[in-house]
Every structure is written in structure tokens, then in C-alpha cells.
Design a protein around this motif. Structure first.
Motif, PDB file in Angstrom:
ATOM      1  N   LYS A   1      -0.059  -8.412   5.052  1.00  0.00           N
ATOM      2  CA  LYS A   1      -1.481  -7.890   6.201  1.00  0.00           C
ATOM      3  C   LYS A   1      -2.292  -8.653   5.025  1.00  0.00           C
ATOM      4  O   LYS A   1      -1.881  -8.174   3.853  1.00  0.00           O
ATOM      5  N   ILE A   2      -3.830  -8.217   5.319  1.00  0.00           N
ATOM      6  CA  ILE A   2      -4.761  -8.532   4.524  1.00  0.00           C
ATOM      7  C   ILE A   2      -5.136  -7.564   3.467  1.00  0.00           C
ATOM      8  O   ILE A   2      -5.212  -7.668   2.665  1.00  0.00           O
ATOM      9  N   ASN A   3      -4.824  -6.170   4.145  1.00  0.00           N
ATOM     10  CA  ASN A   3      -5.225  -4.906   3.694  1.00  0.00           C
ATOM     11  C   ASN A   3      -3.889  -4.217   3.181  1.00  0.00           C
ATOM     12  O   ASN A   3      -3.969  -2.696   2.825  1.00  0.00           O
ATOM     13  N   SER A   4      -2.512  -4.286   3.645  1.00  0.00           N
ATOM     14  CA  SER A   4      -1.804  -3.713   3.304  1.00  0.00           C
ATOM     15  C   SER A   4       0.139  -4.324   3.800  1.00  0.00           C
ATOM     16  O   SER A   4      -0.149  -6.185   3.704  1.00  0.00           O
ATOM     17  N   PHE A   5       1.386  -4.063   3.956  1.00  0.00           N
ATOM     18  CA  PHE A   5       2.275  -4.226   3.972  1.00  0.00           C
ATOM     19  C   PHE A   5       3.192  -3.535   3.199  1.00  0.00           C
ATOM     20  O   PHE A   5       2.699  -2.333   3.583  1.00  0.00           O
ATOM     21  N   SER A   6       4.352  -3.456   3.664  1.00  0.00           N
ATOM     22  CA  SER A   6       5.469  -2.810   4.118  1.00  0.00           C
ATOM     23  C   SER A   6       6.842  -3.056   3.259  1.00  0.00           C
ATOM     24  O   SER A   6       6.673  -4.182   2.061  1.00  0.00           O
ATOM     25  N   VAL A   7       7.987  -2.446   2.568  1.00  0.00           N
ATOM     26  CA  VAL A   7       8.434  -2.257   1.941  1.00  0.00           C
ATOM     27  C   VAL A   7       9.638  -1.879   2.373  1.00  0.00           C
ATOM     28  O   VAL A   7       9.643  -0.551   2.897  1.00  0.00           O
ATOM     29  N   ALA A   8      10.881  -2.690   2.315  1.00  0.00           N
ATOM     30  CA  ALA A   8      11.938  -1.897   2.800  1.00  0.00           C
ATOM     31  C   ALA A   8      13.309  -1.758   1.618  1.00  0.00           C
ATOM     32  O   ALA A   8      12.885  -1.801   0.668  1.00  0.00           O
ATOM     33  N   ILE A   9      13.436   0.069   2.205  1.00  0.00           N
ATOM     34  CA  ILE A   9      13.782   1.023   0.840  1.00  0.00           C
ATOM     35  C   ILE A   9      15.721   0.953   1.286  1.00  0.00           C
ATOM     36  O   ILE A   9      15.793   1.005   2.307  1.00  0.00           O
ATOM     37  N   ILE A  10      16.294   0.717   0.324  1.00  0.00           N
ATOM     38  CA  ILE A  10      18.374   0.419   0.601  1.00  0.00           C
ATOM     39  C   ILE A  10      18.342   1.964  -0.267  1.00  0.00           C
ATOM     40  O   ILE A  10      18.094   2.375  -0.783  1.00  0.00           O
ATOM     41  N   PRO A  11      19.511   2.726   0.403  1.00  0.00           N
ATOM     42  CA  PRO A  11      19.692   4.429  -0.487  1.00  0.00           C
ATOM     43  C   PRO A  11      19.808   4.211  -1.818  1.00  0.00           C
ATOM     44  O   PRO A  11      20.027   5.415  -2.184  1.00  0.00           O
TER      45      PRO A  11
END
Length: 196
Positions: free
Chosen positions: A150-160
């Protein structure tokens, strides 16, 4: 130059103030492989080893570094992600990481998803940094793939594996993290700005 693949976790054993600088003394399992004047990334921040004593070593963060990163928020006992500079000819398992933090972000959400985790971060959009869906981002020195850009945010997926071998397991909502945006994206953005 780094890859964003974390080698070890370091524990901050001592923090000393020296004018506008902070000296961090850390304990790691790879200290015996380090040498003075070597570049090591700490939560994604490239710092120079200035002293070694047994299984402890010291690095210095100057005011400019403290202003742009979350290093000034660290406390004795905190865990940081450690990566030595890559060797010429090594595989590039993460992405091209310079160890030059662009800005900080705040963790706004952590969602556990049956064995993996999704972390969401919000950053100040006034600095004009950008992410793209499935692009690269470095969070506290860890090379990750952006989801939900997004404009001022993001997510990341974390594996074990990443969760267990980095400081992500210590991260909480409202914690500050260091961000280094993708260097190729930064050059493309700058070239586009110069054309306008």
C-alpha cells in the motif's frame, strides 16, 4: 554489500554513550570469525567492528545512523539480527542489500496463520519510499517479499525457519523496525523523478 540472509543472532551486552555516538558491545557465536574494520549488518544497519574481546565485539553508531534507524531504541539484553558482508562469488540467496537503512516503520499487526506469520508495517510516506507487490524489502536486515503493498504500509509472510532464526520471534506490535527498500526500485524511482 549484504543479502538479507541472517547468519546469527547477537545479544547486546553493553551500550556506551560517547558524545553523539553509541558503542554497542555484542555477543555472538561468530565473533571468533570477525576482524577489526569488518562490516557487519545489525538489524540491517552496516556498522564497522572496532574492537574484539573473546566472544564479544564492539561497533559504533554515529548520530546520523541513530537518526535514521531504530538502533537508539535498543537496550542491553536485546537480540539483533547479524549478517556479515557477502563474499564475491557467493550465491545471492536474498536480494541486494546495502546495509543503508532508508527509514523506520512501526509493526501494526501480527497474524499467526497455522504455522506461519504475517507481519504488517506502517511507514512515513512523506519520505517517498515505495514497495511493490512481490517486490523485495529488508526489515531489520531480513530479506523478505512484500505482500499487500500500500502507499504507506505493507505486509510480509514469515516462514517458521525465518521466525525461529531471526529476531522476528521477539517483535511485537508497536515495535520500531529498520527498513531498506529495494535498491533497484530506488534507482527506477529516482530516474522517473528526474524525467518529470
Amino acid at each position: 554489500m549484504f543479502t538479507g540472509i541472517i547468519e546469527d543472532l547477537g545479544t547486546i551486552e553493553k551500550i556506551e554513550s560517547d558524545g553523539g555516538n553509541l558503542h554497542f558491545t555484542l555477543k555472538t557465536s561468530i565473533t571468533n570469525e570477525l576482524k577489526i574494520d569488518q562490516s557487519v549488518a545489525h538489524n540491517g544497519v552496516c556498522l564497522t567492528v572496532v574492537a574484539i574481546d573473546g566472544n564479544r565485539y564492539t561497533v559504533t553508531a554515529i548520530q546520523e545512523t541513530l537518526n535514521k534507524t531504530n538502533l537508539g531504541l535498543l537496550k542491553e539484553g536485546d537480540i539483533v539480527n547479524i549478517e556479515r558482508a557477502m563474499k564475491l562469488g557467493d550465491r545471492l540467496d536474498g536480494h541486494i542489500v546495502q546495509g543503508h537503512v532508508d527509514q523506520t516503520a512501526i509493526c501494526t499487526n501480527i497474524l499467526e496463520q497455522d504455522g506461519s506469520w504475517v507481519y504488517t508495517f506502517e511507514y512515513d510516506e512523506k519520505l517517498s519510499n515505495i514497495t511493490i507487490e512481490k517486490g523485495s524489502i529488508t526489515v531489520n536486515g531480513v530479506s523478505l517479499t512484500v505482500v499487500d503493498s500500500k502507499i504507506n504500509s505493507f505486509s510480509v509472510a514469515i516462514i517458521p525457519y525465518t521466525y525461529n532464526h531471526t529476531s522476528f520471534k521477539e517483535l511485537k506490535v508497536k515495535d520500531s523496525v529498520n527498513l531498506e527498500f529495494d535498491v533497484i526500485g530506488k534507482y527506477v524511482k529516482r530516474l522517473n523523478e528526474l524525467r518529470n
